[in-house]
Design an enzyme around this catalytic site. Structure first.
Site, short mmCIF file in Angstrom:
data_model
loop_
_atom_site.label_atom_id
_atom_site.label_comp_id
_atom_site.label_asym_id
_atom_site.label_seq_id
_atom_site.Cartn_x
_atom_site.Cartn_y
_atom_site.Cartn_z
CB SER A 1 1.41 -2.17 3.15
OG SER A 1 0.59 -1.34 2.35
N GLY A 2 3.82 -1.14 1.62
CA GLY A 2 4.47 -0.42 0.53
C GLY A 2 3.63 -0.27 -0.72
#
Length: 183
Positions: free
Chosen positions: A42-43
């Protein structure tokens, strides 16, 4: 096989074998020195740890963690996260227990729950961009089988020319014994 083609073949297979060995070391061999690799999915920690990176995490004494440290921790038994500590919260009942409030640096707000010290997996040491995509891909069948087969094929190709080498011709027998006579 012509010498130029043989030399090109040798160089190519050597490069491929070295690449496979380096890849195996980066994915599995690092465990021998106490690092655990995890793919960033995920970012929440971008740009520090971009999506698709392979993050290398080492064990850490949770009592030495402080605000500003990044930690990898278990959200549940199947999910890990890496976020930054924004607050260290001592347990009111047990002084040996510490909890951490964390936040992804790309997230606007801190995480809603506290991370118990027993759920801390470790502290990130470094990451390699894009290698996490490959790691995630080959961790499950059928991709794992494809990766193993590819490695075996590369190793087999490295030794293939040896199977077709001309065997050295035996020297014609001169009637003398092969032993060396000293006299």
């Amino acid at each position: 096989m012509p010498k130029a083609l043989k030399k090109a073949w040798d160089i190519t297979t050597t490069i491929l074998v070295i690449a496979v060995v380096v890849f195996v070391i980066l994915l599995a061999g690092v465990r021998l020195v106490g690092l655990k690799p995890y793919a960033v999915l995920s970012g929440s920690m971008e740009p520090e740890y971009p999506v698709g990176s392979l993050l290398y995490v080492k064990n850490v004494d949770t009592n030495k963690l402080k605000v500003g440290d990044d930690i990898t921790f278990m959200l549940d038994e199947d999910t890990l996260a890496t976020h930054r500590i924004v607050e260290v919260v001592p347990d009111g009942e047990d002084s040996s227990v510490v909890r951490f409030r964390t936040k992804g640096i790309a997230n606007e707000y801190a995480d809603s729950g506290l991370v118990h010290s027993k759920n801390v997996v470790g502290k990130p040491v470094f990451d390699i961009p894009y290698l996490g995509y490959v790691s995630s891909y080959i961790q499950n069948p059928p991709s794992l089988y494809i990766a193993i087969a590819g490695g075996v094929i590369i190793l087999a190709l490295a030794f293939l020319p040896d199977l077709f080498k001309d065997k050295p011709k035996k020297a014609e027998s001169s009637g003398e014994s092969p032993e060396t006579h000293l006299g």
